[in-house]
Motif scaffolding. Structure first.
Motif, PDB file in Angstrom:
ATOM      1  N   PRO A  90       0.809  -1.232   0.000  1.00 26.31           N
ATOM      2  CA  PRO A  90       0.000   0.000   0.000  1.00 26.31           C
ATOM      3  C   PRO A  90       0.837   1.275   0.000  1.00 26.31           C
ATOM      4  N   GLY A  91       1.168   1.775  -1.163  1.00 25.22           N
ATOM      5  CA  GLY A  91       1.830   3.070  -1.289  1.00 25.22           C
ATOM      6  C   GLY A  91       3.261   3.082  -0.805  1.00 25.22           C
ATOM      7  N   ARG A  92       3.651   4.169  -0.154  1.00 27.58           N
ATOM      8  CA  ARG A  92       5.035   4.377   0.275  1.00 27.58           C
ATOM      9  C   ARG A  92       5.209   3.963   1.725  1.00 27.58           C
ATOM     10  N   SER A  93       6.255   3.186   1.966  1.00 30.20           N
ATOM     11  CA  SER A  93       6.654   2.841   3.323  1.00 30.20           C
ATOM     12  C   SER A  93       8.154   3.019   3.453  1.00 30.20           C
ATOM     13  N   LEU A  94       8.592   3.559   4.601  1.00 31.08           N
ATOM     14  CA  LEU A  94      10.012   3.784   4.865  1.00 31.08           C
ATOM     15  C   LEU A  94      10.397   3.108   6.172  1.00 31.08           C
ATOM     16  N   TYR A  95      11.402   2.255   6.107  1.00 30.17           N
ATOM     17  CA  TYR A  95      11.953   1.598   7.293  1.00 30.17           C
ATOM     18  C   TYR A  95      13.365   2.133   7.483  1.00 30.17           C
ATOM     19  N   THR A  96      13.626   2.735   8.659  1.00 30.76           N
ATOM     20  CA  THR A  96      14.878   3.461   8.828  1.00 30.76           C
ATOM     21  C   THR A  96      15.570   3.135  10.138  1.00 30.76           C
ATOM     22  N   LEU A  97      16.840   3.539  10.177  1.00 29.35           N
ATOM     23  CA  LEU A  97      17.705   3.447  11.355  1.00 29.35           C
ATOM     24  C   LEU A  97      18.262   4.844  11.652  1.00 29.35           C
ATOM     25  N   PRO A  98      18.553   5.151  12.912  1.00 34.88           N
ATOM     26  CA  PRO A  98      19.116   6.479  13.231  1.00 34.88           C
ATOM     27  C   PRO A  98      20.479   6.678  12.580  1.00 34.88           C
ATOM     28  N   TRP A  99      20.783   7.958  12.288  1.00 31.81           N
ATOM     29  CA  TRP A  99      22.060   8.312  11.645  1.00 31.81           C
ATOM     30  C   TRP A  99      22.584   9.587  12.294  1.00 31.81           C
ATOM     31  N   ASP A 100      23.816   9.515  12.798  1.00 29.01           N
ATOM     32  CA  ASP A 100      24.329  10.668  13.552  1.00 29.01           C
ATOM     33  C   ASP A 100      25.359  11.484  12.788  1.00 29.01           C
ATOM     34  N   GLN A 101      25.670  11.125  11.539  1.00 25.76           N
ATOM     35  CA  GLN A 101      26.552  11.958  10.717  1.00 25.76           C
ATOM     36  C   GLN A 101      25.694  12.637   9.668  1.00 25.76           C
ATOM     37  N   SER A 102      25.214  13.837   9.992  1.00 25.50           N
ATOM     38  CA  SER A 102      24.172  14.481   9.187  1.00 25.50           C
ATOM     39  C   SER A 102      24.650  14.927   7.816  1.00 25.50           C
ATOM     40  N   GLU A 103      25.981  14.952   7.595  1.00 24.00           N
ATOM     41  CA  GLU A 103      26.507  15.519   6.350  1.00 24.00           C
ATOM     42  C   GLU A 103      26.958  14.477   5.342  1.00 24.00           C
ATOM     43  N   PHE A 104      26.803  13.185   5.663  1.00 25.47           N
ATOM     44  CA  PHE A 104      27.215  12.181   4.672  1.00 25.47           C
ATOM     45  C   PHE A 104      26.671  10.811   5.052  1.00 25.47           C
ATOM     46  N   HIS A 162       3.987  -8.238 -12.295  1.00 26.22           N
ATOM     47  CA  HIS A 162       4.728  -7.885 -11.085  1.00 26.22           C
ATOM     48  C   HIS A 162       5.361  -6.510 -11.255  1.00 26.22           C
ATOM     49  N   CYS A 163       5.524  -5.810 -10.123  1.00 30.70           N
ATOM     50  CA  CYS A 163       6.099  -4.464 -10.126  1.00 30.70           C
ATOM     51  C   CYS A 163       7.158  -4.356  -9.037  1.00 30.70           C
ATOM     52  N   CYS A 164       8.227  -3.645  -9.346  1.00 30.20           N
ATOM     53  CA  CYS A 164       9.263  -3.328  -8.360  1.00 30.20           C
ATOM     54  C   CYS A 164       9.282  -1.828  -8.133  1.00 30.20           C
ATOM     55  N   ARG A 165       9.187  -1.418  -6.853  1.00 30.68           N
ATOM     56  CA  ARG A 165       9.279  -0.007  -6.463  1.00 30.68           C
ATOM     57  C   ARG A 165      10.147   0.118  -5.213  1.00 30.68           C
ATOM     58  N   ALA A 166      11.193  -0.670  -5.114  1.00 26.67           N
ATOM     59  CA  ALA A 166      12.009  -0.741  -3.899  1.00 26.67           C
ATOM     60  C   ALA A 166      13.284   0.076  -4.043  1.00 26.67           C
ATOM     61  N   GLY A 167      13.802   0.577  -2.907  1.00 24.22           N
ATOM     62  CA  GLY A 167      15.037   1.350  -2.953  1.00 24.22           C
ATOM     63  C   GLY A 167      15.496   1.805  -1.585  1.00 24.22           C
ATOM     64  N   LEU A 168      16.056   3.016  -1.528  1.00 23.89           N
ATOM     65  CA  LEU A 168      16.688   3.551  -0.325  1.00 23.89           C
ATOM     66  C   LEU A 168      16.127   4.931  -0.001  1.00 23.89           C
ATOM     67  N   VAL A 169      16.281   5.351   1.275  1.00 21.80           N
ATOM     68  CA  VAL A 169      15.783   6.651   1.710  1.00 21.80           C
ATOM     69  C   VAL A 169      16.832   7.349   2.560  1.00 21.80           C
ATOM     70  N   PHE A 170      16.925   8.691   2.391  1.00 22.35           N
ATOM     71  CA  PHE A 170      17.692   9.581   3.251  1.00 22.35           C
ATOM     72  C   PHE A 170      16.680  10.526   3.905  1.00 22.35           C
ATOM     73  N   TRP A 171      16.632  10.516   5.225  1.00 25.37           N
ATOM     74  CA  TRP A 171      15.551  11.183   5.963  1.00 25.37           C
ATOM     75  C   TRP A 171      16.112  12.275   6.860  1.00 25.37           C
ATOM     76  N   GLN A 172      15.488  13.467   6.802  1.00 24.93           N
ATOM     77  CA  GLN A 172      15.783  14.526   7.770  1.00 24.93           C
ATOM     78  C   GLN A 172      14.663  14.594   8.793  1.00 24.93           C
ATOM     79  N   ASP A 173      13.433  14.786   8.300  1.00 22.70           N
ATOM     80  CA  ASP A 173      12.234  14.775   9.138  1.00 22.70           C
ATOM     81  C   ASP A 173      11.056  14.516   8.215  1.00 22.70           C
ATOM     82  N   ASP A 174       9.841  14.517   8.739  1.00 20.65           N
ATOM     83  CA  ASP A 174       8.701  14.156   7.903  1.00 20.65           C
ATOM     84  C   ASP A 174       8.365  15.210   6.861  1.00 20.65           C
ATOM     85  N   ALA A 175       9.056  16.363   6.905  1.00 21.44           N
ATOM     86  CA  ALA A 175       8.852  17.403   5.901  1.00 21.44           C
ATOM     87  C   ALA A 175       9.987  17.453   4.877  1.00 21.44           C
ATOM     88  N   ASN A 176      11.055  16.684   5.107  1.00 24.40           N
ATOM     89  CA  ASN A 176      12.228  16.750   4.228  1.00 24.40           C
ATOM     90  C   ASN A 176      12.899  15.382   4.151  1.00 24.40           C
TER      91      ASN A 176
END
Length: 702
Positions: free
Chosen positions: A546-560, A578-592
């Motif tokens: 169902p749409g977009r889902s993001l599974y993440t881990l904390p990251w403490d080096q904000s610049e790389f 069949h469809c593939c829509r999988a990949g990676l995410v870089f997260w700042q907050d829910d607005a960015n």
């Protein structure tokens, strides 16, 4: 710890000739105010900017999308210059989309406006509209809407444009049609194969290679007294080009003799089916270089084939000719033979990537050809052209095999023809007067390390002249000061997960390496760990994720962050829905945040990796940046996705090949860097959702 990778291409000792033009776009200028200004060295920026959409910011020229596509509407130029051998133009550029096309936008316009309003359906549309009203990009949105309205099937009355960018030497500062003007490189939209790089040869466009990705490319065009030589380079691993500080020779034009020329970069169209992204020109340099003024320039084997002796002496470049069959004689007009057939080769000591020959047929054209990848008289490749057509022949242990034949393209009496071979990156292309023969390229490892090149001909009064062979790669001229494209790799692993162990949902699981647990940061879909080295998107053909889902881990080096994962698309072949829509995410907050996800679907012949950006709480769906990958991503076949990102610049790699490269300010010039606070896995909506892709071997480096 991370290590920046930078290749020094600065001016070296002995490279002191001042450039005639060196424009690095260090002066910020608003849209519509660039043409007529002066570069730092004093050169006047000529060209055309009909819609006032050319700007300069962040150290690069910006071409913004046109509402009305076409040549003579957007471009920058310098000059005029008098043609002379060794006049070189070099350009560093990131084209907006190599797939850019000007054509009617499919589908009802109201449906498109609806999709813009709801976006990827991650936020309620009222919230989206409030966020849009607060965001700083409303003027660009209004231009987009006007473009859409003018591009509906009813309103669009222009010709379709499948060529979007031209770089080179033209007869005016705003050429009417670069496809038939001057000595230039042209990018042709290749749809599922992304881009196709063309070069002007005579009155045609030679197709050098397809699958030109959306990355920063350095182009160099060196003029000769007649014609030009074309080169291209990019970052290491890029398809079809050499890695900076080397460059690949990709074509020779022996014909064009325009006496007065302008150096220019011109855009015909930006964007495709309603999407848009800007082109960035990082630098333009123009200079006379002695190395390119010499006869045959960067060739490592060459001979004019003129004179009055037998062809058994020292060639002008490449050593001594070895005549393997018949007798070949030099004349004032070129080499000929009176025998049934004759062949001669040179050994420059390295494999050749570009081989070229001029053939003067006379009244009774016989046959002539190019020999390359040769070891001896029993092992070589031969491109043979005659009045009956053209043939590609492979000779192994003296046994001749016809690989391909083309009876439509042939030699003509009383004509001068160009024969040309491109042989690099495992791909062979054969050309007659710029036309690609056999309507395809060939891949063959046979004699790939063969170093001898030469000529083949049979009787008659046909004469051969101006033979030359260039290495597969040559050094960029030290006078041209281009920075290497940015790339940076992490060395220390912060998180890693092989998804082994207890089965269950990914949320709450501790990765194999790292001190934090996975969380579902966005969405309502699920990713399940099978305990055997995989995390599977919960989705089927009947009930997709169902749409977009993001599974993440904390990251403490904000610049790389340097993220890597292996993805296996669901299914095993096209047509299984069949469809593939999988990949990676870089997260700042829910607005960015940024998502980089694959697109593989039955509805399009070819796959892609696409970037969707949410900034200031608004995601402009039609500002997605993507690159087509043809068959690099396919059903049931694992591929490795790796992305390096420093909060502003990113490079996307698929199976080690750089396929997309950008700076966030290329997309939104006024946006700040993204602070990376979380990283992880993404499953996206992109005109469809995932039906069960599998993640494995996730790694996050710093």
């Amino acid at each position: 710890m991370t290590v920046p990778v930078r290749i020094d291409t600065a001016v070296q000792t002995g490279c002191m000739a001042p450039p005639q033009v060196a424009d690095f776009f260090s002066d910020d200028r608003a849209a519509g105010t660039v043409i007529g200004t002066r570069a730092a060295g004093g050169a006047i920026r000529l060209g055309c900017d009909v819609e006032r959409q050319i700007a300069i910011d962040h150290g690069a020229l910006r071409f913004q999308p046109l509402i009305t596509p076409g040549w003579q509407r957007q471009g920058i130029a310098y000059g005029p210059f008098r043609r002379h051998a060794g006049l070189v133009m070099a350009v560093s550029i990131t084209n907006g989309h190599n797939t850019s096309q000007g054509s009617p936008i499919p589908g009802p316009i109201l449906k498109r406006f609806y999709r813009w309003a709801v976006g990827p359906s991650t936020d309620p549309w009222p919230r989206r509209l409030v966020a849009w009203a607060r965001a700083p990009r409303k003027k660009a949105t209004l231009r987009r809407f006007l473009w859409w309205i003018r591009s509906t099937s009813r309103a669009y009355k222009l010709p379709n444009h499948n060529e979007n960018l031209a770089v080179g030497w033209f007869t005016s500062e705003a050429p009417k049609n670069p496809l038939i003007d001057g000595c230039g490189l042209v990018v042709h939209a290749a749809e599922g194969e992304n881009g196709e790089l063309w070069t002007r040869v005579g009155d045609r466009c030679l197709s050098a290679f397809r699958q030109l990705k959306n990355i920063e490319v350095h182009y160099l065009i060196a003029l000769r007294e007649s014609g030009a030589v074309y080169y291209a380079a990019a970052m290491e691993g890029a398809h079809g080009v050499a890695a900076v500080p080397m460059m690949r020779p990709i074509a020779i034009d022996p014909f064009n003799r325009d006496a007065l020329v302008y150096a220019g970069v011109h855009q015909c169209v930006l964007g495709q089916i309603g999407f848009r992204v800007d082109t960035r020109v990082h630098a333009i340099q123009i200079q006379h270089l002695e190395d390119f003024a010499r006869p045959f320039g960067t060739a490592h084997a060459a001979d004019s084939l003129t004179g009055n002796d037998a062809l058994e002496e020292m060639a002008e470049l490449g050593g001594i000719w070895r005549v393997l069959a018949g007798h070949i004689h030099r004349t004032g007009a070129g080499a000929l033979t009176r025998d049934g057939h004759a062949m001669a080769i040179l050994d420059p000591g390295a494999s050749s990537g570009l081989v070229h020959l001029l053939v003067d047929t006379g009244q009774a054209a016989a046959a002539a050809g190019l020999v390359w990848r040769a070891r001896n008289h029993e092992n070589f490749w031969l491109l043979r052209a005659s009045v009956e057509g053209c043939d590609l022949l492979r000779v192994k242990q003296g046994v001749e095999t016809a690989v391909a034949s083309d009876k439509q393209r042939r030699l003509k009496p009383n004509s001068t023809h160009s024969l040309q071979i491109l042989d690099s990156h495992g791909q062979i292309g054969c050309y007659l007067d710029g036309d690609r023969l056999f309507d395809s390229w060939f891949e063959s490892e046979f004699l790939e390390d063969g170093t001898c090149v030469g000529i083949w001909l049979n009787g008659g009064i046909m004469r051969l002249r101006d033979f030359e062979a260039h290495p597969r790669e040559v050094s960029m001229p030290c006078e041209m000061q281009f920075d290497a494209p940015w790339v940076r790799f992490g060395e220390d692993v912060e998180h890693a997960d092989d998804f082994a162990g207890v089965t269950g949902g990914l949320a709450g699981r501790a990765p194999t390496r790292g001190t934090h647990c996975w969380e579902r940061t966005l969405g309502v879909g699920f990713v399940d760990v099978d305990g055997m080295g995989a995390a599977r998107v919960r989705g089927t053909k009947e009930s997709p994720h169902p749409g977009r889902s993001l599974y993440t881990l904390p990251w403490d080096q904000s610049e790389f962050a340097d993220l890597e994962v292996t993805i296996t698309p669901p299914g095993s072949a096209r047509g299984q829905h069949h469809c593939c829509r999988a990949g990676l995410v870089f997260w700042q907050d829910d607005a960015n945040y940024l998502t980089f996800t694959a697109y593989l679907d039955d509805v399009y012949d070819g796959a892609s990796i696409a970037l969707f950006t949410k900034r200031h709480d608004f995601e402009e769906l039609y500002d997605a940046v993507w690159t087509m990958l043809w068959k690099k991503i396919d059903w049931g076949k694992p591929f490795q996705l790796r992305i390096v990102f420093d909060g502003e610049r990113f490079v996307v790699f698929v199976d080690g090949e750089p396929v997309m490269q950008r700076t966030l300010t290329d997309i939104y010039p006024d946006d700040p860097r993204l602070r990376i606070t979380r990283v992880g896995l993404a499953t996206n909506w992109e005109w469809g959702t995932d039906t069960g892709s599998v993640f494995s071997a996730f790694t996050a480096r710093r």
